[in-house]
Scaffold this motif. Structure first.
Motif, mmCIF file in Angstrom:
data_model
loop_
_atom_site.group_PDB
_atom_site.id
_atom_site.type_symbol
_atom_site.label_atom_id
_atom_site.label_comp_id
_atom_site.label_asym_id
_atom_site.label_seq_id
_atom_site.Cartn_x
_atom_site.Cartn_y
_atom_site.Cartn_z
ATOM 1 N N PHE A 1 -0.465 3.195 -2.994
ATOM 2 C CA PHE A 1 -1.813 2.636 -3.028
ATOM 3 C C PHE A 1 -2.750 3.458 -2.133
ATOM 4 C CE2 PHE A 1 -5.064 -0.406 -1.535
ATOM 5 C CZ PHE A 1 -5.651 -0.691 -2.761
ATOM 6 N N GLN A 2 -2.277 3.792 -0.946
ATOM 7 C CA GLN A 2 -3.093 4.594 -0.024
ATOM 8 C C GLN A 2 -3.392 5.971 -0.619
ATOM 9 O OE1 GLN A 2 -5.478 4.379 2.008
ATOM 10 N NE2 GLN A 2 -4.305 3.391 3.601
ATOM 11 N N LEU B 1 7.853 -6.109 1.830
ATOM 12 C CA LEU B 1 8.014 -5.687 0.442
ATOM 13 C C LEU B 1 7.110 -4.509 0.104
ATOM 14 C CD1 LEU B 1 8.283 -9.200 -1.206
ATOM 15 C CD2 LEU B 1 10.075 -7.458 -1.177
ATOM 16 N N ASN B 2 5.895 -4.510 0.609
ATOM 17 C CA ASN B 2 4.961 -3.420 0.333
ATOM 18 C C ASN B 2 5.319 -2.135 1.061
ATOM 19 O OD1 ASN B 2 3.331 -4.700 -1.538
ATOM 20 N ND2 ASN B 2 2.039 -5.616 0.042
ATOM 21 N N SER C 1 3.202 -13.694 4.870
ATOM 22 C CA SER C 1 2.509 -12.417 5.096
ATOM 23 C C SER C 1 3.480 -11.347 5.586
ATOM 24 C CB SER C 1 1.378 -12.591 6.111
ATOM 25 O OG SER C 1 0.360 -13.391 5.570
ATOM 26 N N ALA C 2 4.415 -11.733 6.434
ATOM 27 C CA ALA C 2 5.419 -10.786 6.925
ATOM 28 C C ALA C 2 6.310 -10.313 5.774
ATOM 29 C CB ALA C 2 6.255 -11.420 8.034
ATOM 30 N N ILE D 1 11.690 4.250 -8.123
ATOM 31 C CA ILE D 1 10.763 4.517 -9.226
ATOM 32 C C ILE D 1 9.461 5.171 -8.744
ATOM 33 C CG2 ILE D 1 9.607 2.270 -9.258
ATOM 34 C CD1 ILE D 1 9.897 2.473 -12.387
ATOM 35 N N LEU D 2 9.168 5.031 -7.457
ATOM 36 C CA LEU D 2 7.952 5.633 -6.882
ATOM 37 C C LEU D 2 8.276 6.917 -6.122
ATOM 38 C CD1 LEU D 2 6.235 2.382 -5.523
ATOM 39 C CD2 LEU D 2 5.766 3.582 -7.676
ATOM 40 N N GLY D 3 9.413 7.522 -6.423
ATOM 41 C CA GLY D 3 9.803 8.752 -5.728
ATOM 42 C C GLY D 3 10.116 8.499 -4.265
#
Length: 88
Positions: free
Chosen positions: A78-79, A61-62, A55-56, A68-70
């Protein structure tokens, strides 16, 4: 993906599969695997890794910014998506 034909028909999508032994066709997946390998080297026995540790790793990672996501993190994107959907 055994039900890819049903998924494609139900959602009106085209489904494509990469060729075997062609990692350049799977850029996003291969990139993510590289990120995961920072924490879990190839061949790691996942049954020996505690759920809390996994989970950590998932959270790290998240929260990691991606070019690529600026330079936003997947969690931020996602938020942003959830916020835009709830405001409509």
């Amino acid at each position: 993906m055994s039900q890819h034909k049903t998924l494609a028909a139900d959602l009106g999508l085209k489904v494509f599969f990469c060729h075997l032994h062609s990692p350049w066709e799977r850029g996003t997946c291969e990139s993510q695997n590289g990120h995961i390998r920072h924490y879990l080297p190839k061949g790691t026995d996942l049954s020996a890794v505690f759920y809390q540790q996994l989970s950590a790793y998932q959270e790290m990672l998240n929260e990691r910014p991606r070019k690529i996501l600026g330079w936003k993190s997947p969690a931020q994107c996602f938020q942003d998506l959830i916020s835009s959907l709830s405001s409509n």
